[in-house]
Scaffold this motif. Structure first.
Motif, PDB file in Angstrom:
ATOM      1  N   THR A 162     -31.204  19.893 -55.291  1.00 47.92           N
ATOM      2  CA  THR A 162     -32.276  20.713 -55.860  1.00 47.92           C
ATOM      3  C   THR A 162     -31.910  21.014 -57.310  1.00 47.92           C
ATOM      4  O   THR A 162     -30.808  21.500 -57.582  1.00 47.92           O
ATOM      5  CB  THR A 162     -32.382  22.053 -55.095  1.00 47.92           C
ATOM      6  OG1 THR A 162     -32.529  21.744 -53.710  1.00 47.92           O
ATOM      7  CG2 THR A 162     -33.572  22.858 -55.557  1.00 47.92           C
ATOM      8  N   THR A 163     -32.825  20.726 -58.228  1.00 45.06           N
ATOM      9  CA  THR A 163     -32.544  20.958 -59.645  1.00 45.06           C
ATOM     10  C   THR A 163     -33.427  22.098 -60.154  1.00 45.06           C
ATOM     11  O   THR A 163     -34.631  22.095 -59.916  1.00 45.06           O
ATOM     12  CB  THR A 163     -32.822  19.672 -60.453  1.00 45.06           C
ATOM     13  OG1 THR A 163     -31.990  18.632 -59.919  1.00 45.06           O
ATOM     14  CG2 THR A 163     -32.510  19.854 -61.922  1.00 45.06           C
ATOM     15  N   ARG A 207     -25.135  15.295 -62.609  1.00 38.76           N
ATOM     16  CA  ARG A 207     -25.749  15.790 -61.369  1.00 38.76           C
ATOM     17  C   ARG A 207     -25.254  14.990 -60.162  1.00 38.76           C
ATOM     18  O   ARG A 207     -25.137  15.519 -59.056  1.00 38.76           O
ATOM     19  CB  ARG A 207     -27.272  15.707 -61.471  1.00 38.76           C
ATOM     20  CG  ARG A 207     -27.968  16.124 -60.191  1.00 38.76           C
ATOM     21  CD  ARG A 207     -29.453  16.295 -60.368  1.00 38.76           C
ATOM     22  NE  ARG A 207     -30.109  15.041 -60.739  1.00 38.76           N
ATOM     23  CZ  ARG A 207     -31.403  14.942 -61.035  1.00 38.76           C
ATOM     24  NH1 ARG A 207     -32.165  16.022 -61.007  1.00 38.76           N
ATOM     25  NH2 ARG A 207     -31.936  13.787 -61.359  1.00 38.76           N
ATOM     26  N   LEU A 213     -29.655  23.702 -64.581  1.00 34.96           N
ATOM     27  CA  LEU A 213     -29.668  23.288 -65.984  1.00 34.96           C
ATOM     28  C   LEU A 213     -29.894  24.540 -66.827  1.00 34.96           C
ATOM     29  O   LEU A 213     -30.998  25.080 -66.870  1.00 34.96           O
ATOM     30  CB  LEU A 213     -30.795  22.266 -66.216  1.00 34.96           C
ATOM     31  CG  LEU A 213     -30.720  20.999 -65.350  1.00 34.96           C
ATOM     32  CD1 LEU A 213     -31.939  20.116 -65.594  1.00 34.96           C
ATOM     33  CD2 LEU A 213     -29.443  20.216 -65.627  1.00 34.96           C
ATOM     34  N   GLU A 226     -34.783  11.989 -58.951  1.00 36.80           N
ATOM     35  CA  GLU A 226     -33.352  11.664 -58.880  1.00 36.80           C
ATOM     36  C   GLU A 226     -33.141  10.166 -59.056  1.00 36.80           C
ATOM     37  O   GLU A 226     -32.034   9.670 -58.877  1.00 36.80           O
ATOM     38  CB  GLU A 226     -32.790  12.091 -57.519  1.00 36.80           C
ATOM     39  CG  GLU A 226     -32.457  13.563 -57.420  1.00 36.80           C
ATOM     40  CD  GLU A 226     -31.611  13.862 -56.190  1.00 36.80           C
ATOM     41  OE1 GLU A 226     -30.419  13.487 -56.178  1.00 36.80           O
ATOM     42  OE2 GLU A 226     -32.141  14.448 -55.239  1.00 36.80           O
ATOM     43  N   HIS A 284     -27.952  12.954 -65.649  1.00 37.97           N
ATOM     44  CA  HIS A 284     -28.078  12.299 -64.347  1.00 37.97           C
ATOM     45  C   HIS A 284     -26.699  11.988 -63.760  1.00 37.97           C
ATOM     46  O   HIS A 284     -26.455  12.205 -62.573  1.00 37.97           O
ATOM     47  CB  HIS A 284     -28.906  11.019 -64.514  1.00 37.97           C
ATOM     48  CG  HIS A 284     -29.057  10.244 -63.249  1.00 37.97           C
ATOM     49  ND1 HIS A 284     -29.767  10.731 -62.171  1.00 37.97           N
ATOM     50  CD2 HIS A 284     -28.589   9.031 -62.878  1.00 37.97           C
ATOM     51  CE1 HIS A 284     -29.725   9.835 -61.190  1.00 37.97           C
ATOM     52  NE2 HIS A 284     -29.023   8.801 -61.598  1.00 37.97           N
ATOM     53  N   THR A 315     -27.061  22.033 -55.309  1.00 37.63           N
ATOM     54  CA  THR A 315     -27.929  22.547 -56.374  1.00 37.63           C
ATOM     55  C   THR A 315     -27.378  22.144 -57.732  1.00 37.63           C
ATOM     56  O   THR A 315     -26.162  22.153 -57.931  1.00 37.63           O
ATOM     57  CB  THR A 315     -27.934  24.104 -56.330  1.00 37.63           C
ATOM     58  OG1 THR A 315     -28.189  24.505 -54.985  1.00 37.63           O
ATOM     59  CG2 THR A 315     -29.001  24.675 -57.237  1.00 37.63           C
ATOM     60  N   CYS A 316     -28.290  21.835 -58.651  1.00 36.01           N
ATOM     61  CA  CYS A 316     -27.884  21.590 -60.038  1.00 36.01           C
ATOM     62  C   CYS A 316     -28.670  22.557 -60.909  1.00 36.01           C
ATOM     63  O   CYS A 316     -29.903  22.551 -60.900  1.00 36.01           O
ATOM     64  CB  CYS A 316     -28.192  20.140 -60.425  1.00 36.01           C
ATOM     65  SG  CYS A 316     -27.853  19.798 -62.157  1.00 36.01           S
ATOM     66  N   MET A 322     -35.718  15.602 -65.261  1.00 37.17           N
ATOM     67  CA  MET A 322     -34.582  15.815 -64.358  1.00 37.17           C
ATOM     68  C   MET A 322     -35.020  16.584 -63.110  1.00 37.17           C
ATOM     69  O   MET A 322     -34.535  16.333 -62.022  1.00 37.17           O
ATOM     70  CB  MET A 322     -33.474  16.606 -65.077  1.00 37.17           C
ATOM     71  CG  MET A 322     -32.738  15.826 -66.129  1.00 37.17           C
ATOM     72  SD  MET A 322     -31.846  14.407 -65.472  1.00 37.17           S
ATOM     73  CE  MET A 322     -30.644  15.218 -64.419  1.00 37.17           C
ATOM     74  N   ARG A 323     -35.953  17.511 -63.318  1.00 38.98           N
ATOM     75  CA  ARG A 323     -36.403  18.316 -62.173  1.00 38.98           C
ATOM     76  C   ARG A 323     -37.262  17.465 -61.236  1.00 38.98           C
ATOM     77  O   ARG A 323     -37.244  17.640 -60.024  1.00 38.98           O
ATOM     78  CB  ARG A 323     -37.183  19.536 -62.675  1.00 38.98           C
ATOM     79  CG  ARG A 323     -37.449  20.544 -61.565  1.00 38.98           C
ATOM     80  CD  ARG A 323     -37.738  21.916 -62.100  1.00 38.98           C
ATOM     81  NE  ARG A 323     -38.946  21.956 -62.914  1.00 38.98           N
ATOM     82  CZ  ARG A 323     -39.375  23.059 -63.522  1.00 38.98           C
ATOM     83  NH1 ARG A 323     -38.672  24.175 -63.434  1.00 38.98           N
ATOM     84  NH2 ARG A 323     -40.465  23.053 -64.244  1.00 38.98           N
TER      85      ARG A 323
END
Length: 699
Positions: free
Chosen positions: A457-458, A579, A593, A614, A576, A590-591, A610-611
């Motif tokens: 999850t970003t 992550r 930013l 992937e 990327h 979780t990532c 990015m959100r």
């Protein structure tokens, strides 16, 4: 042909001196040389980047000011300035209205000679309104009606450098176009007809003397054709290198599948379709009598290690040995850890060689290797040393190729007889760049994720909420989870990356407690770095503060949180990769930013992508579109060609067509002796593809 250079005589004028061209003196030649334009050929491929409509009008009333206008006028009264610094004005009248020509710092005598009252002149320049009066300040052209033909209806505008003027560029290119030779056609006739491209000579005339803005666009047939010529020459060079490698004797390495079957039986899940396909492609290449030169391109977590092991096992099954090279000791140890359990299942002896191996321990490894008792060696640059000898090396796998030079790839190949080479990269590269950079290789792509990888999850979080992020971290650490905290790359003028990482480390240590937080950055001695990583891998430290040194390859399945500070300052590909360090275990990952508000439009776009996804390949294509080729790969170490006309971002499709075309031409005509083959030789000389020319003469 000149015996001295081998360059076809028809091309000699394009490789002479620039000063032979009209309008180019020593100063202009020096200015051009500073822009890497050193001979007429370079100038020929420096195309206008825009143009100005100078078609003749009856009156300035036909254009909407401010705009360029070319019009015939009758010269009226001269108004010389009464004070210094005031402009000199000349009244003129066209077919419908009067307006002023305005000059600053001008000599009245010169202007009276140029613009005699009562005479007709053609003027061209930018018309602007000033206090409701139409003016043309410093016209670009002032000519008699007889000379007015010299003004092109559509004037090309060149990218300028130093003291050069547009007029000098126009004169030089006019002279140059007059001496451009007629050359035989090197483009495939069917492609030429399908695209509706002009001949080479005609294409240059259209590109340098466009008749409209449409002809300045990269999509115009003339420019498209000239871009294709560049790309084709580049792909022919790569195809010649590939053909030469395929002609050089290889060894047939064909496994019987016994050890591979043991590994497959021990796996907890089935390989993906992409993995199975890549294993088959590699096995087929190794079984051929020529040397393999293949690239295995896989996104973060696509399971390259499994594919590499299957290839290494094929080498062992055939009675040989394999080596797997990694750029750092951390990565080499990680490959060892990833391969060992499966190698044990297959009954294969695996060992590690790094710079740390010294004395008796190193000697015994080298003896075992020379005797063939170590079947698969994992190592760092230490493997290149002279005294590292294999009994029968069949396959060399190189991870993250861009950290090794081509010369080292050759050295490794020389450690056995006709060693097959497989290069792996975890950096998804857009197709056009992969073709430009690795066009001499055959490519296998892993574009599926193995089961068991949890999606990450970003979320985007403003830096202002740092305290809340640290609180969330405290709770996660209490649950036994681990976290990476990546610090930004800092501009030198502020503080160094090291200082930024140390500051963050102090703050997190104060918030989360001694012993919980570790630190690793590029300036640390390698041994300290490895020790800090080892503590994190074993779970002794829960939070690892790092600069981007952890970007490639570190595998800690328990780490499920990635915080990237000042995420907007990183490239998409880097975000990327970072992550990809989480989401390797069963825990939901979780990532975060962290960005500094306000975000620029470009920064917001990057973080939104990015959100959304992937998929590393989609991310790399977006990155290319936003940043350009040089930045995506890092031009210095990229091996990317420098094109003058072709644009890798916007003309990606040309690269694929050129690769197919070049390989087919060499398949049909390996020595380039047919009519089209001979034309292709001229193209290679024209594009200065010296490497290709050497390959032809040797071949």
């Amino acid at each position: 042909m000149s015996a001295q250079t081998g360059r076809p005589e028809v091309l000699w004028p394009l490789f002479g001196t620039l000063e032979a061209l009209d309008g180019i003196g020593p100063k202009s030649a020096e200015a051009l040389a500073n822009a890497q334009i050193e001979k007429p050929r370079d100038l020929l491929f420096t195309l206008p980047n825009s143009g100005v409509d100078r078609s003749r009008r009856a009156s300035i009333l036909e254009v909407q000011a401010p705009a360029v206008c070319t019009v015939e006028v009758t010269v009226g009264a001269h108004n010389a300035p009464s004070q210094r610094g005031r402009p000199y004005r000349v009244m003129v009248e066209d077919a419908q209205t009067t307006f002023q020509l305005v000059f600053f710092r001008s000599h009245g005598d010169y202007l009276r000679k140029q613009l005699p009252t009562g005479q007709r002149r053609v003027v061209s320049g930018k018309v602007e309104m000033f206090d409701s009066i139409a003016q043309m300040v410093h016209p670009d052209h002032i000519l008699t009606p007889d000379e007015a033909e010299q003004i092109p209806p559509y004037e090309p505008v060149y990218p300028l450098t130093g003291s050069l003027t547009q007029k000098a560029m126009f004169r030089a290119t006019r002279d140059l176009l007059a001496m451009v030779p007629e050359l035989p056609e090197w483009i495939d006739p069917a492609l030429h007809q399908k695209e509706g491209w002009p001949a080479w000579n005609e294409a240059l005339h259209q590109a340098h003397r466009p008749m409209s803005s449409a002809q300045v666009a990269p999509t115009s047939p003339a420019r498209h054709r000239l871009a294709y010529d560049e790309v084709l020459a580049h792909q022919l060079t790569l195809a010649l290198a590939r053909a030469q490698l395929r002609r050089s004797r290889g060894r047939v390495t064909r496994g019987d599948g016994t050890r591979q079957r043991k590994v497959l039986a021990a796996l907890e899940f089935s390989p993906t379709g992409a993995q199975t396909r890549a294993v088959a492609e590699i096995a087929e290449d190794m079984a051929q009598p020529h040397r393999m030169n293949r690239l295995l391109q896989g996104d973060v977590g696509s399971g390259k290690t499994f594919v590499a092991l299957m290839a290494l096992l094929a080498a062992v099954e055939a009675g040989g040995q394999g080596v797997m090279m990694a750029p750092t000791e951390i990565l080499a140890r990680q490959h060892l850890d990833g391969l060992r359990p499966l190698a044990d299942q297959a009954g294969v002896v695996l060992d590690l060689l790094t710079g740390r191996d010294k004395g008796a321990a190193r000697r015994s490894k080298l003896e075992a290797l020379a005797a063939g008792n170590i079947q698969i060696l994992v190592g760092t640059h230490a493997v290149f040393q002279k005294d590292v000898v294999f009994r029968d090396l069949r396959l060399a796998i190189i991870d993250e190729q861009h950290r090794f030079g081509v010369a080292q790839r050759m050295e490794l190949g020389a450690k056995g007889e006709a060693v097959d080479v497989l290069v792996m990269t975890a950096t998804p590269i857009p197709r056009s760049l992969a073709l430009a950079q690795y066009g001499d290789m055959d490519v296998s792509v892993l574009d599926e994720k193995p089961p068991g990888r949890t999606p990450v999850t970003t979320a985007l979080v403003a830096t202002a909420k740092m305290d809340q992020v640290i609180e969330r971290l405290r709770a996660a650490v209490a649950e036994g989870r681990q976290c990476y905290w990546v610090c930004p790359l800092v501009e030198e003028s502020e503080v160094s990356d090291m200082t930024a990482a140390e500051e963050r480390y102090k703050r997190l240590r104060a918030a989360l407690g001694e012993g919980v937080v570790g630190l690793v950055h590029g300036q640390m001695p390698p041994a300290d770095k490895d020790a800090a990583m080892a503590r994190f891998v074993s779970g002794d430290t829960k939070v690892l503060v790092a600069t981007t040194v952890i970007e490639v390859g570190v595998n800690v399945p328990n780490a499920s949180i990635m915080v990237i500070e000042r995420a907007e300052s990183f490239g998409l590909a880097q975000l990327h990769q970072l992550r990809g360090r989480v989401g390797r275990g069963a825990a939901q990952s979780t990532c975060l930013l962290l960005y500094q508000a306000p975000l620029s439009e470009n920064g917001r776009q990057r973080l939104e992508i990015m959100r959304e996804t992937e998929d590393g390949f989609r991310i790399s294509e977006e990155d290319l579109a936003m940043r350009g080729a040089g930045d995506v790969i890092g031009t210095a170490q990229s091996g990317l060609p420098r094109f003058r006309i072709a644009d890798l971002e916007r003309q990606a499709a040309l690269m694929a067509v050129a690769q197919t075309d070049a390989r087919k031409l060499l398949h049909d005509d390996p020595t380039l002796e047919s009519d089209r083959g001979r034309a292709a030789r001229v193209l290679l000389w024209l594009m200065e593809q010296d490497k290709a020319i050497r390959l032809i003469s040797v071949g």
